[in-house]
Motif scaffolding. Structure first.
Motif, PDB file in Angstrom:
ATOM      1  N   PHE A 272       0.833  -1.207   0.000  1.00 11.71           N
ATOM      2  CA  PHE A 272       0.000   0.000   0.000  1.00 11.71           C
ATOM      3  C   PHE A 272       0.871   1.262   0.000  1.00 11.71           C
ATOM      4  N   GLU A 273       0.626   2.118  -0.968  1.00 11.61           N
ATOM      5  CA  GLU A 273       1.365   3.381  -1.081  1.00 11.61           C
ATOM      6  C   GLU A 273       0.485   4.506  -0.537  1.00 11.61           C
ATOM      7  N   GLY A 274       0.832   4.953   0.655  1.00 15.70           N
ATOM      8  CA  GLY A 274       0.065   6.021   1.276  1.00 15.70           C
ATOM      9  C   GLY A 274       0.240   7.326   0.525  1.00 15.70           C
ATOM     10  N   PRO A 275      -0.529   8.338   0.900  1.00 11.84           N
ATOM     11  CA  PRO A 275      -0.448   9.615   0.181  1.00 11.84           C
ATOM     12  C   PRO A 275       0.911  10.284   0.375  1.00 11.84           C
ATOM     13  N   GLY A 276       1.470  10.784  -0.720  1.00 13.69           N
ATOM     14  CA  GLY A 276       2.723  11.533  -0.641  1.00 13.69           C
ATOM     15  C   GLY A 276       2.410  12.974  -0.274  1.00 13.69           C
TER      16      GLY A 276
END
Length: 288
Positions: free
Chosen positions: A170-174
């Motif tokens: 899972f790529e969280g918000p940058g």
């Protein structure tokens, strides 16, 4: 073009908003969406004046319809159904925008959206269609999501190994730098573990009501085009990782479907082992 120059300028108010609700299976996305839609139904000016109509587009529901239409098993991953569902949701979103009858509209999109590239596609959609863009992340511990998922009906249940894989990649918000996700008010993270759905709604609405004034500008500001140089290398790598992940999911799904009958008792164990191996390979690619 003229619109891109307009949208890039601060303070341009949109007449529609694309609102993504993201998170792991079992984190409460659909429950949150339904509660938000109901609250908006009771208060047409929930996000300020003028009134808005709200529409909930759930990826899982559309994908289930695509699998059923293709005659696929309801609990099996079907790559072609997955792709058709993505295309259909985009078509439905365009259709809703074209048929807007209220002064404003909010499109609430409910999906895992665990890769940034998945979310960025909708950012481009919002920019190209003169919409605002907002995304909400419902965060809950993996074990809590697994427990909630286990309480679903068998047909609605997501395999545990799939949830574990999503949690790993899972790529969280940058939220740092000058990327599209780091723009003010684009990303909101909510507690989906200790907080009730009502508390989540209150936190979401407070995020904008504290700044919006009478017009709700914080929520409705149009999404400017993402700069060409914005995360260029990262986006390319994410797209490759996404494609690789999808290809491996097809391999695992087909292998399980075509396993010899005598291996049926071991099917669950094989799914867990192959799912774990797939997750490791995808993680490796992401580090290259």
């Amino acid at each position: 073009d003229e619109f891109q120059e307009l949208a890039a300028a601060p303070g341009v108010e949109a007449e529609a908003c694309v609102l993504l609700i993201c998170g792991l299976p079992g984190c409460g996305k659909s429950t949150f969406c339904k509660a938000l839609i109901e609250k908006a139904r009771q208060d047409l000016e929930l996000m300020g004046e003028p009134a808005a109509e709200w529409h909930h587009l759930c990826y899982d529901e559309v994908e289930a319809e695509c699998r059923a239409a293709a005659g696929a098993a309801s609990d099996a991953f079907d790559a072609s159904a997955w792709r058709r569902a993505r295309a259909q949701v985009a078509d439905l979103a365009l259709e809703r925008l074209a048929k807007r009858s209220a002064p404003r509209m909010v499109l609430v999109l409910d999906d895992n959206m665990y890769y940034r590239s998945m979310r960025k596609g909708w950012y481009h959609f919002a920019s190209e269609n003169r919409c605002a863009f907002r995304q909400v992340f419902l965060q809950a511990p993996l074990e809590a999501c697994l427990e909630r998922n286990g309480q679903r009906s068998l047909a609605a249940r997501v395999p545990d190994f799939s949830i574990r894989h999503m949690a790993e990649v899972f790529e969280g918000p940058g939220v740092e730098g000058k990327t599209w996700e780091a723009r003010e008010f684009v990303s909101t993270t909510l507690d989906a573990h200790a907080a009730t759905t009502g508390a989540q709604l209150d936190a979401f609405l407070e995020r904008f009501s504290a700044q919006r004034g009478a017009s709700g500008m914080a929520f409705w500001e149009a999404a400017p085009p993402a700069a060409v140089e914005d995360e260029a290398g990262t986006a390319e790598r994410q797209s490759a990782t996404h494609a690789f992940d999808l290809a491996l999911r097809r391999v695992v799904s087909r292998a399980l479907a075509e396993a010899p009958p005598e291996l049926a008792p071991s099917r669950s164990a094989m799914a867990r082992a192959w799912g774990a191996r797939k997750a490791a390979l995808v993680a490796q690619l992401g580090l290259l």
